[in-house]
Design a protein around this motif. Sequence first.
Motif, short mmCIF file in Angstrom:
data_model
loop_
_atom_site.label_atom_id
_atom_site.label_comp_id
_atom_site.label_asym_id
_atom_site.label_seq_id
_atom_site.Cartn_x
_atom_site.Cartn_y
_atom_site.Cartn_z
N LYS A 45 75.15 18.36 21.68
CA LYS A 45 76.30 19.17 21.29
C LYS A 45 75.92 20.05 20.10
O LYS A 45 75.17 19.60 19.22
CB LYS A 45 77.49 18.31 20.93
CG LYS A 45 78.11 17.57 22.11
CD LYS A 45 79.36 16.81 21.70
CE LYS A 45 79.99 16.11 22.91
NZ LYS A 45 81.25 15.40 22.54
N LEU B 217 80.15 22.95 21.55
CA LEU B 217 79.73 23.20 22.93
C LEU B 217 78.63 22.22 23.33
O LEU B 217 77.70 21.98 22.56
CB LEU B 217 79.22 24.64 23.07
CG LEU B 217 78.96 25.15 24.49
CD1 LEU B 217 80.26 25.25 25.28
CD2 LEU B 217 78.28 26.52 24.44
N GLU B 218 78.75 21.67 24.53
CA GLU B 218 77.71 20.77 25.05
C GLU B 218 76.53 21.61 25.52
O GLU B 218 76.68 22.50 26.36
CB GLU B 218 78.25 19.93 26.20
CG GLU B 218 79.31 18.92 25.78
CD GLU B 218 79.71 18.00 26.92
OE1 GLU B 218 79.13 18.11 28.01
OE2 GLU B 218 80.62 17.16 26.71
N VAL B 219 75.35 21.31 24.97
CA VAL B 219 74.12 22.02 25.34
C VAL B 219 73.01 20.99 25.55
O VAL B 219 72.54 20.37 24.59
CB VAL B 219 73.70 23.04 24.26
CG1 VAL B 219 72.45 23.80 24.72
CG2 VAL B 219 74.83 24.00 23.95
N ALA B 220 72.63 20.78 26.80
CA ALA B 220 71.61 19.78 27.11
C ALA B 220 70.28 20.15 26.46
O ALA B 220 69.85 21.30 26.48
CB ALA B 220 71.44 19.65 28.62
N ALA C 95 77.19 30.56 30.47
CA ALA C 95 77.49 29.78 31.68
C ALA C 95 78.90 29.19 31.68
O ALA C 95 79.33 28.59 32.67
CB ALA C 95 76.47 28.65 31.84
N THR C 96 79.63 29.35 30.59
CA THR C 96 80.98 28.77 30.53
C THR C 96 81.93 29.46 31.51
O THR C 96 81.81 30.66 31.77
CB THR C 96 81.57 28.89 29.12
OG1 THR C 96 81.49 30.26 28.70
CG2 THR C 96 80.83 28.00 28.14
N GLN D 50 87.07 27.24 30.58
CA GLN D 50 86.45 26.76 29.35
C GLN D 50 86.60 27.78 28.22
O GLN D 50 86.87 27.41 27.07
CB GLN D 50 84.96 26.48 29.60
CG GLN D 50 84.70 25.24 30.45
CD GLN D 50 83.22 25.11 30.79
OE1 GLN D 50 82.56 26.07 31.17
NE2 GLN D 50 82.70 23.89 30.63
N ALA E 212 73.93 28.58 27.54
CA ALA E 212 75.05 27.65 27.72
C ALA E 212 76.38 28.36 27.49
O ALA E 212 77.36 28.11 28.20
CB ALA E 212 74.90 26.47 26.77
N THR F 137 68.55 28.82 24.54
CA THR F 137 69.20 27.73 25.27
C THR F 137 70.69 27.70 25.00
O THR F 137 71.51 27.55 25.91
CB THR F 137 68.57 26.38 24.88
OG1 THR F 137 67.15 26.44 25.09
CG2 THR F 137 69.15 25.24 25.71
N VAL F 138 71.05 27.85 23.73
CA VAL F 138 72.48 27.85 23.36
C VAL F 138 73.17 29.08 23.94
O VAL F 138 74.29 28.99 24.46
CB VAL F 138 72.65 27.80 21.83
CG1 VAL F 138 74.12 27.86 21.45
CG2 VAL F 138 72.00 26.54 21.25
N ASP G 48 66.14 27.17 19.42
CA ASP G 48 67.12 26.79 20.44
C ASP G 48 68.08 27.92 20.79
O ASP G 48 69.01 27.75 21.58
CB ASP G 48 67.95 25.58 19.97
CG ASP G 48 67.08 24.34 19.77
OD1 ASP G 48 66.17 24.14 20.60
OD2 ASP G 48 67.34 23.58 18.82
#
Length: 665
Positions: A476, A467-470, A446-447, A451, A443, A439-440, A436
């Motif tokens: 999260k 941090l919210e990570v879809a 992208a803040t 934030q 994220a 992906t993390v 992951d």
Amino acid sequence: MTSEATTLKGKPLDRAALDSMLRRRMFYTPSFEIYGGVAGLYDYGPPGCSLQANVIDAWRKHFVLEEDMLEVDCSVLTPHEVLKTSGHVDKFADWMCKDPKNGDIIRADHFVEEILESRLKGDKEARGQKVEEKEEDPKKKKKKIKGAIEAIKLDDAVVQEYEEILAKIDNYNGTELGELIKKYDLKNPATGVQPSPPVAFNLMFQTAIGPSSNLPGYLRPETAQGQFLNFAKLLEFNQQQMPFASASIGKSYRNEISPRSGLLRVREFLMAEIEHFVDPEGGKKHPRFSEVKDIELVLLNRETQLSGKTDIQRVAIGKAVEDGTVDNETLGYFLARIHLFLKKIGVDQSKIRFRQHMANEMAHYAADCWDAELFTSYGWIECVGCADRSAYDLSVHAKKTGSPLIVRQRLPEPLVIEEWQVDLNKKKFGPHFKKDGRTVEAAVEATTQEQRESLAKELNEKGSIILEVAGVGEGKVEIPKELIVIERRTRTENVREFTPNVIEPSFGIGRILYSLMEHCFWTRGSEGGDEARLVLSFPPTVAPTKVLIVPLSSNDKFTPICQKLSLKLRKAGVSSRIDDSSATIGKRYSRNDELGTPLGITIDFQTLQDSTLTLRDRDSTKQVRADEDKIIAAIKSLADGEKEWKDIEAELPAFEGQEIEVASR
């Protein structure tokens, strides 16, 4: 605006006569006709090809040459991934219904529109008002009226409801169209059955690329995507200068649900599209806007349509931009340039308007859009779309491929920026999050600045951040301080990077051609009760053939003069035809009036004596006479659009002669 299609001379249009003439003279013809034909596919014959080529030539001169555009020719075959990224795979669709009784496939918005219009016509008949019918085939006309139009008077409130629905028919989605079908009990006149609820139908033709068929693709629905994908190369070709525009002319394909109305709704068609790349900062100004700001356009804005009306306003484009009706100068500039182009090629100026798209009909990529609509016997037809595509296309393709579809401009003075910056401990970050990790990391990158400020405080107080990570865990993740540093720092920028916005004028050439043919069509009465003569009054600049060469008789002495004259005209870049048939001069001119030939040269016995020629104007049938050089110079000036016939009449002596006598017999 007139509500009835008329000819150039103001008389009601006889569409059956026009269509018969266009097919008889082979402007266009159904494809594969001897096999029964295929709906929505047409072939152009010799005059149709010439007319199309001349309109394209006028388009290139008016836009590509005048605006110094970069023309490209891109592939028709397009991989699935490209059109998936652009949004066409998911969103390029129309709403269709199915008749459960006979299986007919019906386009939902057209179905609602036609039934409500037929009821309004029935109401007018019941009230004793005149109803104009516009059926192609007179034999089918009576049958359709009997099946779909009944003289039934409606309540005034219902009439108003129907008119409001029709005014905003393009703004309804599938669910809303289904509700209208149920609410007003709309049934297919052919079966008396209500169709099924509307479903989305993607309009693209799907195919497979390569012998193994493992690369899915489509026939392109527009030429635009090829231009966007070549943006970085075009920017480099243009020496990194902004703004600039690319242009492309080529075939596009849409699997129309119910092709109809001849060339107006087809499955294969020629498009001419422009992508004008502009800096989004500064309000999308255009350096040449002052040249067009006083040009008046007929506008139908979205607010008027949403109120259930179709009232238009004639307004200078400068004022329309100033009051916010048109979003920005660059969009307004191209609306004015589109207007000037359509005027140049001969479009009737009383039959053009610019209609703004409503929210639901707006393409998925558009921020604002106006259609140049031309009035025909089929009603108002969209012929040119002019959309502000914002930065949508370049952004999604850059995100998908990682290619930097951006502009880099050196700043006149360095820019000092204070901001929150993030540093990741890459050696520990990857092993900590394993699969992951990317992906993390994405994220984190992208803040926003807001934030990051909050996360820096959280990291300092708690020693980690949440941090919210879809798509990771429960949505999260916790990042400890040994993996991340968030600090406020100062950096200096010498180069500005930005993604351009795009203004896109898109021309449907086939629709323009058909509308032009209707606008230029009229009938000339003849003396003695003979059948009326059909005329296409194309401007000389776009007419398929510019000059008809007509020898007075079959006398052999005329032949070398005709051939010599034809050669000189070709060398001057002017298309001509020789008609030395046995028909009268009047008939020879008449059948070429049907082809839209604007000029005619008569070679007679006086030509043999003094080398003078007669030049005839198609619309007025007036003639002038002069020597060969003056006649060729006059023809060249007319064909190039430098002069009009009235100018030639003022310069050369008038002639009264044989054609008038023969034509009146």
